[in-house]
Design an enzyme around this catalytic site. Structure first.
Site, PDB file in Angstrom:
ATOM      1  N   TYR A  66       0.900  -1.198  -0.139  1.00 56.00           N
ATOM      2  CA  TYR A  66       0.009   0.099   0.095  1.00 56.00           C
ATOM      3  C   TYR A  66       0.759   1.213  -0.117  1.00 56.00           C
ATOM      4  CZ  TYR A  66      -4.822  -1.072   0.166  1.00 56.00           C
ATOM      5  OH  TYR A  66      -6.281  -1.312  -0.194  1.00 56.00           O
ATOM      6  N   GLU A  68      -0.715   5.068  -0.449  1.00 55.16           N
ATOM      7  CA  GLU A  68      -1.359   6.210  -0.700  1.00 55.16           C
ATOM      8  C   GLU A  68      -0.664   7.214  -0.591  1.00 55.16           C
ATOM      9  OE1 GLU A  68      -3.174   3.534   0.579  1.00 55.16           O
ATOM     10  OE2 GLU A  68      -5.342   3.975   0.352  1.00 55.16           O
ATOM     11  N   ASP A 212      -6.749  13.555 -24.959  1.00 58.28           N
ATOM     12  CA  ASP A 212      -6.713  12.177 -24.481  1.00 58.28           C
ATOM     13  C   ASP A 212      -5.977  11.509 -25.776  1.00 58.28           C
ATOM     14  OD1 ASP A 212      -7.152   9.328 -23.997  1.00 58.28           O
ATOM     15  OD2 ASP A 212      -9.163   9.630 -23.318  1.00 58.28           O
ATOM     16  N   THR A 238      -3.789   6.137 -21.756  1.00 59.15           N
ATOM     17  CA  THR A 238      -3.478   4.631 -21.404  1.00 59.15           C
ATOM     18  C   THR A 238      -1.928   4.499 -21.643  1.00 59.15           C
ATOM     19  OG1 THR A 238      -4.326   3.875 -23.438  1.00 59.15           O
ATOM     20  CG2 THR A 238      -5.862   4.071 -21.514  1.00 59.15           C
ATOM     21  N   LYS A 241      -1.764   0.778 -25.266  1.00 57.87           N
ATOM     22  CA  LYS A 241      -2.218   0.637 -26.723  1.00 57.87           C
ATOM     23  C   LYS A 241      -0.747   0.822 -27.400  1.00 57.87           C
ATOM     24  CE  LYS A 241      -6.947   2.268 -25.887  1.00 57.87           C
ATOM     25  NZ  LYS A 241      -7.068   3.178 -24.498  1.00 57.87           N
ATOM     26  N   ARG A 247      -1.765  -2.412 -18.787  1.00 63.96           N
ATOM     27  CA  ARG A 247      -2.879  -1.778 -18.664  1.00 63.96           C
ATOM     28  C   ARG A 247      -2.851  -0.734 -17.639  1.00 63.96           C
ATOM     29  NH1 ARG A 247      -5.699  -4.320 -22.010  1.00 63.96           N
ATOM     30  NH2 ARG A 247      -7.478  -3.109 -22.034  1.00 63.96           N
TER      31      ARG A 247
END
Ligand code: DSN
Length: 431
Positions: A66, A68, A212, A238, A241, A247
């Site tokens: 974790y 954060e 985008d 992203t 691609k 991903r």
């Protein structure tokens, strides 16, 4: 290294069993997917085949952590190594695109876009973006998506004649609607996007400008498509691609927006970042900075042109007449078949594409009049223009057979499957 080897020995001693022993059902499905990817030709424009290094980084113990917050300012202890990794990812990403600030935590492109809207807009604000039905994206204001429900999206499309974005049309809508934000970028647009021109429209109506660039991020990194970074307040993408990473999503922005963007990602819309994915993103950005990546991106575009050219020569109409990038859209209306029928028949022959709305499509999204075809995946396998000619001819043969026999049993796909196998055997998936 000794510590790593010791850990592996210890894991075996403690009886940690491999996946195929623990869960044969999941292991089998993964194995079958591996075979599917190897034996079929993946022409889905938004998919790619990652390197072994990216896969390796993603499948690591970083998934246990974790973290954060941001490097140097976390809400958990024990973050010294994940800090290093996230810092590498941020620095490499900024260098790759010449950006002032980067956030590498968005779990996906959709979440990257959500964070930007949250950082720059108030609910109900007007946003101008490309229509999904003309090649835009779900998160650019579709009525069934959070974006269309929380904000007042209005759209520009492509010109009916040219099937290209027409800056004068965009300007006219922008002047009428006075949006707070203009969004550029598409998921099914085969032409170069004029980011400088769109930025000028945004400036003229006092709107912020977001791009985008998910589909073309690899082309932009290699200089094969003009970069939106000098023109936009914020750029999202992203990483999986054309960029050929894991991903996930990332955000680039001007320094003036850095604080708001970081806050919107966490605690605004996400909790703990996926550190194993961020490690794989860092590897991807390193790979994208290598000279071989530029050659790969140029090959993607050359391959798209060659494949599109073959289909055009075999009598298929292409939306806007061709392609400048990694994808093109085939209009199947003159063959009398739908995108859904084409997608199914091609898959049976071993070629994977997706059905796609063409601009002003008379058919609904689950049927469509077109298919979208992209070359990032086959280019990653090392295929070139000669192979694209062969693939285009196989596709034309399969689609021709569907057209001739629609309503009845298909024929002629057995030979085509063998032709596909001959190609996939010569160009194996490398990781
Ligand atoms: N679903 C992706 C595509 O196929 O283009 C976009 O997010």
């Amino acid at each position: 290294m000794a510590a790593v080897e010791q850990w592996e020995t210890e894991a075996r001693r403690l009886g940690q069993r491999p996946l195929d022993e623990v869960d044969p059902e999941v292991a089998e499905a993964i194995g079958l997917e591996r075979v599917r990817q190897a034996e079929k030709l993946g022409l889905i424009a938004s998919e790619n085949l990652v390197s072994r290094a990216v896969l390796e980084a993603e499948g690591t113990v970083l998934t246990n952590k974790y973290a954060e917050g941001l490097p140097g300012g976390r809400y958990y202890g024990g973050c010294q190594y994940v800090d290093q990794i996230e810092e590498l990812a941020r620095t490499r990403l900024c260098a790759l695109y010449g950006a002032e600030h980067a956030n590498v935590q968005p779990h996906s492109g959709a979440q990257a876009n959500m964070a930007v809207y949250m950082a720059l807009l108030h609910p109900g604000d007007t946003v101008l973006s490309m229509d999904l039905a003309h090649g835009g994206h779900l998160t650019h204001g579709s009525a069934v998506n959070f974006s269309g429900q929380l904000y007042r999206f209005v759209h520009y499309g492509v010109n009916r004649e040219t099937e290209r974005i027409d800056l004068d049309e965009v300007r006219a809508v922008a002047e009428r609607e006075r949006p707070a934000l203009i969004v550029a970028g598409a998921s099914s647009y085969p032409r170069t996007i004029d980011f400088a021109g769109l930025a000028e429209v945004a400036r003229a109506v006092n709107a912020l400008f977001m791009v985008d660039m998910a589909h073309i991020a690899g082309l932009v990194a290699a200089g094969v498509h003009p970069s939106p970074v000098p023109h936009a307040d914020v750029v999202t993408t992203t990483t999986h691609k054309t960029l050929r990473g894991p991903r996930g999503g990332v955000i680039l922005c001007r320094a003036a927006h850095a604080k708001a963007i970081d806050k919107a990602v966490f605690p605004g819309i996400q909790g703990g970042p996926l550190m194993h994915v961020i490690a794989a993103k860092a590897v991807c950005f390193r790979e994208a900075a290598e000279p071989a990546f530029g050659a790969y991106q140029r090959q993607i575009v050359a391959n798209a042109r060659a494949l599109a050219g073959t289909l055009a020569a075999r009598g298929f109409r292409l939306v806007s007449g061709g392609t400048d990038n990694h994808l093109f859209i085939v209009d199947l209306r003159s063959q009398g078949i739908s995108g859904r029928q084409a997608e199914r028949a091609l898959d049976e022959a071993g070629i994977v594409v997706n059905k796609q709305l063409i601009p002003f499509d008379p058919l609904p999204p689950m049927r469509t009049s077109g298919i979208r075809v992209g070359t990032p995946g086959v280019s990653s396998r090392g295929m070139g223009e000669a192979e694209m000619t062969e693939i285009g001819n196989i596709m034309a043969d399969v689609l021709g057979a569907v057209g001739r026999e629609r309503g009845g049993a298909r024929s002629g796909t057995e030979g085509t499957t063998q032709r596909v196998r001959a190609l996939t055997a010569r160009f194996p998936v490398r990781a």
